[in-house]
Design a protein around this motif. Structure first.
Motif, mmCIF file in Angstrom:
data_model
loop_
_atom_site.group_PDB
_atom_site.id
_atom_site.type_symbol
_atom_site.label_atom_id
_atom_site.label_comp_id
_atom_site.label_asym_id
_atom_site.label_seq_id
_atom_site.Cartn_x
_atom_site.Cartn_y
_atom_site.Cartn_z
ATOM 1 N N VAL A 136 0.830 -1.211 0.000
ATOM 2 C CA VAL A 136 0.000 0.000 0.000
ATOM 3 C C VAL A 136 0.864 1.260 0.000
ATOM 4 N N GLY A 137 2.143 1.100 -0.338
ATOM 5 C CA GLY A 137 3.021 2.254 -0.484
ATOM 6 C C GLY A 137 3.621 2.771 0.793
ATOM 7 N N GLY A 138 3.566 1.983 1.873
ATOM 8 C CA GLY A 138 4.089 2.430 3.150
ATOM 9 C C GLY A 138 5.539 2.044 3.373
ATOM 10 N N ARG A 139 6.094 2.559 4.467
ATOM 11 C CA ARG A 139 7.456 2.252 4.884
ATOM 12 C C ARG A 139 7.418 1.745 6.322
ATOM 13 N N ILE A 140 8.272 0.745 6.628
ATOM 14 C CA ILE A 140 8.248 0.169 7.964
ATOM 15 C C ILE A 140 9.652 -0.222 8.405
ATOM 16 N N CYS A 141 9.967 0.077 9.667
ATOM 17 C CA CYS A 141 11.245 -0.266 10.275
ATOM 18 C C CYS A 141 11.026 -1.219 11.441
#
Length: 677
Positions: free
Chosen positions: A97-102
């Motif tokens: 969905v176009g997100g970023r995650i760390c």
């Protein structure tokens, strides 16, 4: 479309390895699902929903980089390629969905709840039953290698970066702070030596990952413990971390063992912002501000004032998965605001339960509750406008039922309306705002000042009733109970009766403690940031080591005695993570406790009671506040049943006991699901 009121909040930012579309970080919080890969599908759906809902960057709950760093036996860890493969589903869901995650790498050190914990020294933490083992040089090197390996595995799993937990009193912080690190070798003594662990962890990680991998370091700005880190060392470590290649610095406030509240409801919005602003002036990388930020206007103010470049919020994303989308599209008033209660998030973690949210029972429980439209639409009457009734009315209307909500008072909110009048719980009013917005949007017919009868419901063609009439205060059968000095807690909180000066509070449960805090602070509030910091002894500028100064408590000059019949510790049953705050507040305010007593009578002299030794005594007061429990308000129930109506009882009407908004809101959802099947 972007709301022009929050232009800074929704502007993009280059973090180095990549850019984010807005300044919103969903901060790390443990959910209780990280320990088992069988729950990773739920975690993936949870994070995906928040990415869709507008979080520019997501940070997971803490995952240990080594076996010794686990929070508990079997606690979450990133140790093997098999671990990385099992995690892959999480970043993939966010990326779709176009997100970023760390991934957050969190080594608990002496805070761990298992016998194999390690730290800089063998000093036992007050919040763990296990003493740690002090590491030698080779063992420290092994832990550093563990961090590097975990970061490498996180990139292999598909995460966009990591956050290194270097604050809140965890492992790295246990080395950097002089409050704990009393080593005399190359890992202790000077600031440079105490910071060595943090620096070598970053170096090892940078050597193990690609240039596209984001590195965030959560830095302890204010330890809030005696002999904590002086600001000069905070700034020194920040500069060294940036030189080593850290891309973003996140604010860490307070150790878990600190006797200062940092995230509970009574903490003012962004109360520690001064420390973050001071850090941002000295470093060249983006800095994130955190702690008790739950509304977009607060976030925008912080960014536009130059306090920070990013805003980190954790629990607000539990309360509303669409927080960012609503804020960015002119629907900020529709956000289900986090009230900082801790009752279903942090309290659940410390009780070994999965996390959810008091105001949003869907959080991490989405698989339990169907959102499908009702199989057959009904006309449903919801009687009672407390949070249980509000929840039922909204959830029923969401599923396509025709809902009429009846409230006998002039306002919606019930007991929650009273709670919002307790100093430090003002944010509770935003929950009521959220429900009122939803009622209006969904077209629910709201009837105020409505004493509805079974006959009226039948005449209106309503055959299904949700009885959410809540509770009424229990008035004990005691000689003199009708004396003029006696007042119920609801009368006091509503303002129907003014507070006295010498007061006996009958009942020391949650309501008794709320009343105690109301009496202490209704005339001497500590909800403004300056007053809060002074009251608790906090130097948010960092001029004093660890951010502590001598507290200057503010409270009304009242003599208050909390009375209870049991002989258990007062406040023993309060919230797991906030009870200590309420107990300390009352103790600081000079509130006295009488335990193990039997009430005798009330007369002009005051409250007569028999003490634990059997002696009769009188507590000389000018006001007695009844917090002696509640009774379910079921006046309508028999008539409804006799009329042949289908009745579903929820909330306080179902179970009076100690007031439980979490259960009431959840039951409102559950009855809507059941009636829609």
């Amino acid at each position: 479309m972007t709301d022009t009121a929050f232009t800074t909040l929704f502007s993009p930012l280059d973090l180095g390895p990549f850019s984010v579309s807005n300044r919103l970080i969903m901060g790390s919080m443990h959910t209780g699902l990280e320990e088992s890969p069988k729950h990773f599908g739920r975690l993936a759906a949870f994070f995906r929903q928040r990415a869709t809902g507008g979080a520019g960057l997501i940070i997971t709950g803490g995952v240990a980089p080594t076996d010794a760093g686990r929070a508990m036996p079997g606690g979450a860890a990133m140790l093997t390629e098999a671990d990385a493969e099992q995690h892959r589903i999480i970043p993939e869901a966010v990326h779709e969905v176009g997100g970023r995650i760390c991934l957050q790498l969190l080594h608990t050190g002496r805070y761990g709840f298992h016998p194999n914990i390690v730290s800089a020294t063998d000093a036992q933490a007050p919040i763990s039953p296990f003493p740690p083992r002090a590491l030698n040089d080779d063992e420290i090197q092994a832990e550093i290698e563990g961090f590097a390996r975990a970061a490498q595995l996180a990139e292999q799993a598909g995460y966009d970066g990591i956050e290194i937990m270097g604050s809140e009193g965890y492992f790295i912080n246990q080395f950097t702070s002089p409050a704990l690190n009393r080593r005399t070798d190359d890992w202790g003594g000077s600031a440079e030596n105490r910071q060595r662990l943090a620096i070598e962890i970053v170096r090892a990680i940078k050597a193990a990952v690609s240039d596209r991998f984001l590195l965030i370091f959560r830095l302890s700005l204010l330890d809030l413990v005696p002999n904590g880190t002086p600001w000069s060392e905070v700034e020194q470590l920040a500069h060294r971390l940036v030189e080593e290649g850290v891309h973003v610095l996140n604010s860490g406030i307070g150790w878990h063992e600190s006797r200062v509240p940092t995230i509970a409801s009574m903490v003012p919005a962004a109360a520690f912002r001064e420390a973050t602003a001071k850090l941002r002036q000295t470093v060249s990388v983006p800095v994130a501000v955190t702690n008790r930020i739950n509304r977009p206007e607060q976030a925008e103010d912080l960014l536009s004032a130059g306090t920070a470049d990013l805003v980190t919020m954790a629990r607000p994303w539990l309360a509303d998965a669409d927080w960012g989308r609503k804020a960015g599209t002119g629907k900020a008033d529709e956000i289900n605001v986090c009230i900082g209660c801790n009752q279903a998030c942090l309290d659940h973690i410390f009780q070994g339960k999965p996390v959810t949210c008091l105001v949003n029972p869907y959080a991490l429980q989405e698989d339990r509750y169907s959102r499908q439209p009702a199989v057959q639409s009904r006309r449903v009457a919801v009687i009672g406008g407390g949070v249980g009734g509000l929840s039922a009315a909204v959830e029923l209307a969401e599923r396509g039922h025709e809902v009429h909500l009846y409230e006998r008072g002039a306002q919606l909110g019930g007991q929650f309306l009273l709670a919002a009048r307790v100093p430090g719980k003002e944010d509770y009013r935003y929950t009521l705002r959220y429900y009122e917005q939803r009622l209006q949007h969904l077209g629910v017919s709201v009837h105020l000042n409505a004493e509805v009868t079974p006959e009226q419901l039948q005449a209106a063609g309503q055959h299904t009733v949700v009885l959410a009439t809540g509770v009424r205060p229990r008035v004990p059968d005691l000689p003199g109970i009708d004396h003029g000095m006696v007042v119920r807690y609801d009368q006091l909180l509503r303002g129907d009766r003014a507070p006295g000066t010498r007061i006996a509070v009958m009942g020391a449960g949650g309501i008794g403690f709320d009343v105690g805090e109301f009496l202490l602070h209704c005339d001497a509030p500590v909800t403004a940031t300056e007053a809060f910091l002074s009251h608790w002894g906090i130097d948010a500028s960092g001029a004093n080591p660890g951010g502590l100064i001598h507290p200057q408590p503010q409270h009304a000059a009242r003599k208050i005695t909390l009375c209870q019949r049991s002989d258990e510790k007062p406040g023993k049953r309060l919230g797991k993570t906030t009870g200590w705050i309420h107990r300390l507040q009352l103790r600081t305010g000079g509130v006295q406790h009488l335990t193990g007593i039997q009430y005798e009578r009330i007369d002009d002299q005051g409250l007569w009671y028999t003490d634990a030794r059997g002696d009769s005594r009188c507590l000389a007061v000018d006001q007695i506040v009844l917090c002696t429990g509640q009774e379910s308000e079921l006046t309508l129930q028999d008539g409804l049943l006799r009329a042949g109506l289908e009745v579903h009882t929820i909330g306080g009407a179902d179970k009076a006991a100690e007031l439980d908004a979490k259960r009431a809101i959840r039951q409102g959802l559950e009855v809507a699901v059941a009636l829609s099947a």
